[in-house]
Design a protein around this motif. Structure first.
Motif, PDB file in Angstrom:
ATOM      1  N   LEU A 104       0.832  -1.398   0.256  1.00 54.31           N
ATOM      2  CA  LEU A 104      -0.007  -0.106   0.323  1.00 54.31           C
ATOM      3  C   LEU A 104       0.742   1.057   0.026  1.00 54.31           C
ATOM      4  N   MET A 105       0.580   2.146  -1.008  1.00 51.67           N
ATOM      5  CA  MET A 105       1.628   3.518  -1.299  1.00 51.67           C
ATOM      6  C   MET A 105       0.360   4.424  -0.570  1.00 51.67           C
ATOM      7  N   ALA A 106       0.962   5.100   0.271  1.00 52.54           N
ATOM      8  CA  ALA A 106       1.097   5.957   0.910  1.00 52.54           C
ATOM      9  C   ALA A 106       2.050   7.984   0.831  1.00 52.54           C
ATOM     10  N   LEU A 173     -10.830  -4.368  -3.641  1.00 54.63           N
ATOM     11  CA  LEU A 173     -10.782  -5.625  -2.625  1.00 54.63           C
ATOM     12  C   LEU A 173     -10.818  -6.420  -4.378  1.00 54.63           C
ATOM     13  N   ALA A 174     -11.792  -5.841  -5.744  1.00 51.06           N
ATOM     14  CA  ALA A 174     -11.981  -6.184  -6.364  1.00 51.06           C
ATOM     15  C   ALA A 174      -9.970  -6.755  -7.295  1.00 51.06           C
ATOM     16  N   ALA A 175      -9.553  -5.742  -7.352  1.00 49.04           N
ATOM     17  CA  ALA A 175      -7.968  -6.141  -7.440  1.00 49.04           C
ATOM     18  C   ALA A 175      -7.104  -6.860  -6.531  1.00 49.04           C
ATOM     19  N   GLN A 207      -9.173   3.227   6.502  1.00 50.80           N
ATOM     20  CA  GLN A 207      -9.750   1.800   5.742  1.00 50.80           C
ATOM     21  C   GLN A 207      -9.387   0.921   5.178  1.00 50.80           C
ATOM     22  N   LEU A 208      -8.539   1.921   3.815  1.00 47.98           N
ATOM     23  CA  LEU A 208      -7.937   0.675   2.666  1.00 47.98           C
ATOM     24  C   LEU A 208      -6.535  -0.688   3.688  1.00 47.98           C
ATOM     25  N   HIS A 209      -6.613   0.534   4.211  1.00 47.67           N
ATOM     26  CA  HIS A 209      -5.012  -0.240   5.055  1.00 47.67           C
ATOM     27  C   HIS A 209      -6.091  -2.139   5.724  1.00 47.67           C
ATOM     28  N   ALA A 210      -6.981  -1.676   6.498  1.00 46.27           N
ATOM     29  CA  ALA A 210      -7.554  -2.678   6.899  1.00 46.27           C
ATOM     30  C   ALA A 210      -8.724  -3.366   5.872  1.00 46.27           C
ATOM     31  N   THR A 211      -9.322  -2.558   5.491  1.00 43.74           N
ATOM     32  CA  THR A 211      -9.328  -3.953   4.350  1.00 43.74           C
ATOM     33  C   THR A 211      -8.486  -4.633   3.622  1.00 43.74           C
ATOM     34  N   LEU A 212      -7.457  -4.501   3.261  1.00 41.88           N
ATOM     35  CA  LEU A 212      -6.682  -4.862   2.243  1.00 41.88           C
ATOM     36  C   LEU A 212      -5.471  -5.564   3.156  1.00 41.88           C
ATOM     37  N   ALA A 239      -1.265   7.510  12.031  1.00 39.12           N
ATOM     38  CA  ALA A 239      -2.060   7.593  11.634  1.00 39.12           C
ATOM     39  C   ALA A 239      -2.217   5.648  10.953  1.00 39.12           C
ATOM     40  N   LEU A 240      -0.885   5.429  10.237  1.00 36.81           N
ATOM     41  CA  LEU A 240      -0.611   4.207   9.672  1.00 36.81           C
ATOM     42  C   LEU A 240       0.432   3.391  10.454  1.00 36.81           C
ATOM     43  N   PRO A 241       0.346   1.892  10.446  1.00 46.88           N
ATOM     44  CA  PRO A 241       1.548   0.929  10.780  1.00 46.88           C
ATOM     45  C   PRO A 241       2.693   1.077   9.768  1.00 46.88           C
ATOM     46  N   LEU A 242       3.126   2.489   9.379  1.00 46.87           N
ATOM     47  CA  LEU A 242       3.615   1.939   8.347  1.00 46.87           C
ATOM     48  C   LEU A 242       4.799   1.131   8.620  1.00 46.87           C
TER      49      LEU A 242
END
Length: 450
Positions: A104-106, A173-175, A207-212, A239-242
């Motif tokens: 995941l790229m942020a 999710l589709a990807a 949310q994306l992080h939790a999803t993927l 904010a994120l577990p980088l």
């Protein structure tokens, strides 16, 4: 890369030469200059203070032993502390999971996130033989999805189509489902950026992080933003577990002190640095090699790795046979050297990894990508016969070649002179004791050679 810092630190080393040993007095003077150099390079003040304290403690009373003068001893101390500050070793990507490994790229808008996705995909495909899928969840920035699609097409990487009518989570999710069904090793997810940190952006990427549930969450930050790069990295880290940081545009600014600050401030390793706009302009970050570059010592290991990847081994073998035979080296071979150099990132990338003295020698001789392109253009204006038999190129032919390449006859003469010098060197190399003779012939032409 960090040119000003390198120049300032070189001045510090010169001032220490001739001293019998490192003392509190001369270390204090040197550290004052080091602090100023680091601050000018946009290194965060707390980092500068701690670094200076560590260097002082390590250097104080350091005896000058063997052939080391105080300047060289001080370089050793600074090199060790710079390496420690930036992380001591390379932290490679962790892809040990059931495929596909999700990255995941942020990052903020304009940091180079989308182009970094493409470069990372190419690196993993070329160097690690991974099957990659790229997807964009950026439904806000105009043409963001199309930009990544174009990059994927240019690089020959698979792309998962999405559009702005979809929700980022649905796209992700589709990807992921597509990547599983089509046996991709890695899924790289580009996310939306903003011009500044805001709650909506952070909530969406969380949310994306939790999803993927990505195995790698990389924060992409522009090194040219200086102190802001560190502050932004800190905010994303909260904010994120980088798992790591990618510093982009390290070639675009002579300060770039974020490379020295961001690891210390965030506690997250720098995994990659962007060193050019080219598709292969992403390098694994090695703290000890970066410390060597900063201190003007070059980065020969990275240069060798680039050569190993970029050189056409078939062409290299042909050239080696010609060198052994001592004949047959022609303008086609001469041109091939330019092609190989371009594969390694061009002259600018080469000079960035050379020790300071050699890099300066190349700069003084005005050898750059532009002049190399001109030389290649001149050779392209020649007939196949002329390339194979340069001795045929006399006045009339020179005029025709110059006109065809859009240059002056003097430029054709310069190329032929350079070719003849290289040809002589090749012949010298082919004979017994050739390397020694070649080095002697170069004595005085490059700094430090006698």
């Amino acid at each position: 890369m960090l040119d000003n810092l390198t120049q300032r630190l070189s001045g510090v080393i010169k001032n220490l030469r001739g001293q019998a040993r490192l003392t509190e007095s001369n270390i204090q003077d040197a550290l004052r200059e080091v602090r100023m150099a680091l601050l000018e390079a946009d290194v965060a003040l707390p980092v500068v203070k701690e670094f200076a304290a560590q260097v002082k403690e390590a250097a104080l009373g350091h005896e000058v032993i063997g052939n080391l003068n105080p300047g060289q001893a001080f370089i050793g101390v600074v090199h060790r502390e710079l390496t420690r500050l930036m992380g001591e070793h390379n932290d490679a990507l962790n892809l040990t999971t059931t495929p596909p490994a999700v990255i995941l790229m942020a990052g903020l808008q304009g940091a180079g996130k989308t182009t970094t996705c493409g470069k990372l995909a190419k690196l993993l495909h070329d160097q690690h033989k991974k099957k990659i899928l790229l997807v964009s969840c950026d439904i806000y920035r105009p043409a963001a999805i199309e930009q990544l699609r174009t990059l994927a097409t240019q690089l020959g990487i698979d792309f998962f189509a999405s559009d702005i009518s979809q929700k980022p989570q649905d796209i992700a999710l589709a990807a992921l489902d597509f990547a599983r069904k089509h046996h991709h090793d890695v899924l790289i997810v580009d996310t939306a950026g903003r011009l500044a940190i805001d709650e909506a952006m952070m909530a969406e990427i969380q949310q994306l992080h939790a999803t993927l549930k990505p195995i790698e969450t990389l924060f992409v930050v522009d090194a040219m933003t200086g102190q802001d790069a560190v502050n932004t990295a800190r905010a994303f880290g909260e904010a994120l577990p980088l798992t790591g940081i990618v510093l982009t545009k390290m070639d675009g600014d002579s300060r770039g002190g974020a490379a020295l600050s961001v690891r210390h401030v965030t506690g997250r390793p720098i995994k990659f640095i962007g060193v050019s706009e080219k598709p292969n302009g992403l390098e694994a970050f090695h703290p000890e090699r970066m410390a060597s570059r900063i201190l003007g010592m070059g980065d020969v290991l990275s240069l060798l790795e680039e050569a190993q990847r970029g050189v056409d081994h078939g062409e290299a073998e042909k050239l080696a046979k010609k060198m052994q035979a001592g004949k047959g080296f022609d303008l086609n071979d001469f041109k091939m050297q330019f092609v190989q150099m371009r594969k390694m990132g061009g002259m600018s990338a080469l000079m960035d990894k050379l020790p300071a003295q050699l890099s300066q020698a190349a700069a003084d001789s005005k050898v750059d990508d532009k002049s190399i392109n001109r030389l290649e253009g001149i050779i392209n204006s020649m007939t196949p016969q002329e390339r194979s038999h340069p001795e045929l190129i006399k006045a009339q032919r020179k005029k025709r070649i110059a006109d065809g390449a859009g240059v002056k006859v003097m430029h054709v003469n310069q190329l032929l002179n350079q070719f003849e010098q290289t040809q002589k060197m090749m012949k010298m190399f082919s004979k017994g004791g050739g390397m020694a003779k070649m080095m002697r012939s170069m004595a005085g032409k490059l700094p430090g050679m006698r």
